[in-house]
Design an enzyme around this catalytic site. Sequence first.
Site, short mmCIF file in Angstrom:
data_model
loop_
_atom_site.label_atom_id
_atom_site.label_comp_id
_atom_site.label_asym_id
_atom_site.label_seq_id
_atom_site.Cartn_x
_atom_site.Cartn_y
_atom_site.Cartn_z
CE LYS A 38 -4.43 -2.26 1.67
NZ LYS A 38 -5.18 -2.12 1.17
CD GLU A 133 -0.26 -3.41 2.99
OE1 GLU A 133 -0.99 -4.82 2.76
OE2 GLU A 133 0.59 -2.80 2.27
N GLY A 207 -16.53 2.35 -2.90
CA GLY A 207 -16.96 1.68 -3.78
C GLY A 207 -17.11 2.70 -4.80
CG ASN A 209 -22.83 2.95 -4.22
OD1 ASN A 209 -23.37 2.97 -5.27
ND2 ASN A 209 -22.97 1.73 -3.15
CG ASP A 231 -7.58 -5.54 -11.79
OD1 ASP A 231 -7.85 -5.21 -10.15
OD2 ASP A 231 -6.67 -5.46 -12.09
N GLY A 236 -8.69 2.11 -3.68
CA GLY A 236 -8.41 2.54 -2.31
C GLY A 236 -6.90 3.70 -1.98
CG ASP A 237 -3.60 0.85 -2.63
OD1 ASP A 237 -4.16 1.31 -0.99
OD2 ASP A 237 -3.01 0.13 -2.74
CB SER A 267 -7.99 3.71 -10.59
OG SER A 267 -8.66 2.92 -9.65
P1 ADP Z 1 -10.98 -0.13 -1.22
O1 ADP Z 1 -10.33 -0.58 -2.94
O2 ADP Z 1 -9.79 0.35 -0.36
O3 ADP Z 1 -11.65 -1.81 -1.19
P2 ADP Z 1 -13.23 0.87 -2.86
O4 ADP Z 1 -14.06 -0.41 -2.59
O5 ADP Z 1 -14.40 1.68 -1.64
O6 ADP Z 1 -11.40 0.79 -2.02
O7 ADP Z 1 -12.68 2.58 -3.79
C1 ADP Z 1 -12.60 3.32 -3.73
C2 ADP Z 1 -12.93 3.91 -4.37
O8 ADP Z 1 -12.49 4.26 -5.75
C3 ADP Z 1 -14.06 4.47 -4.32
O9 ADP Z 1 -14.26 5.68 -3.08
C4 ADP Z 1 -14.29 5.07 -5.76
O10 ADP Z 1 -14.10 6.22 -6.02
C5 ADP Z 1 -13.57 4.33 -6.53
N1 ADP Z 1 -14.05 3.42 -7.20
C6 ADP Z 1 -13.97 1.71 -6.38
N2 ADP Z 1 -14.95 0.45 -7.70
C7 ADP Z 1 -15.93 1.19 -8.30
C8 ADP Z 1 -16.66 0.70 -9.41
N3 ADP Z 1 -16.60 0.25 -9.79
N4 ADP Z 1 -17.15 1.98 -9.80
C9 ADP Z 1 -16.38 3.16 -9.98
N5 ADP Z 1 -15.71 3.39 -9.15
C10 ADP Z 1 -14.89 2.82 -7.74
#
Ligand code: ADP
Length: 288
Positions: A38, A133, A207, A209, A231, A236-237, A267
């Site tokens: 991370k 980590e 995610g 949302n 992918d 989150g990173d 990303s």
């Molecule tokens: P982590 O990777 O730590 O589990 P998240 O899944 O909450 O974190 O994703 C971090 C950020 O990445 C979200 O707040 C959002 O901005 C973006 N993101 C992640 N997954 C998606 C997705 N399926 N569609 C659109 N944006 C996403």
Amino acid sequence: MITVVGSYNTDTILKLERFPVPGETVFVQGKLISHGGKGSNQAVSAARLGANVSLVAAVGNDERGTIALKFLQQEKVDTSCVKVKEAQTGSAYILLNGQGETMIIVDRGANYELVAEDLYQCLRGDVLLTQLEIREEVVRFALKEFNGLRILNPAPAELRSLDILENVDILTPNEIEFKEISNSDDMLYGAEVLLKRVKKAIVVTLGENGSVIFTKHKSVRIPTIKVRAVDTTGAGDVFNAALALFLERGYDLEQAAENANIIASISVTSYGALGPKWEEVKELLQEK
Ligand code: ADP
């Protein structure tokens, strides 16, 4: 300048049809080796967006350590505080099944050799970004000693004591980490509990949302753009890297989270844990 205190791992991704059960042998369908950890992911993602970044981390005195340093330098990350330890460079083995689920095994190696003394003269800059980590006492020391804005991305969500949050300005868990740390399924209540310790705000990533910001006075939902995700590793990173960058540039937290959402969402439309370059996102950010 952004200082990232964290891990570097060599990631080995093993694609399997399905996970083995105890005692069973399965064959690998595909194998990919990439840079991970991370700390490294967040430092590189921030540098790609144009930030001036220093990584404080430890690699081993092995070939992978040398490769790691070269990679970080190519990505324009300042490595003067990346220590080389008499140890093996950290490794993560990521098992990926046909359903896209993962099982991860981490051999912390040199990451676990990073000690508070290694941080001497390395806690510079305006924003500190750190994760869990590496040894918790090292994170604790960095947060306590840093003179600037302190962001803790509490991943993985293993904390011996919540006292550490008293030196955190912004906490950035994902939904699962948030539940684990707050020990509650109720977000509003959990945020209220954590904000007794966290200085400024909690930004929970959700995610697809987007994210939600909690401060002592209000909570604000920050939606993101709709994309076709291929992918989500490292989303989150990338979010944390972008959040740190915009906060360093003086944006307020809502604007910074809005931009970080967009960049993290972009990303996930391509493979790999690292984020896009500034040139790839600047037009999208200006359009909104
Ligand atoms: P982590 O990777 O730590 O589990 P998240 O899944 O909450 O974190 O994703 C971090 C950020 O990445 C979200 O707040 C959002 O901005 C973006 N993101 C992640 N997954 C998606 C997705 N399926 N569609 C659109 N944006 C996403």
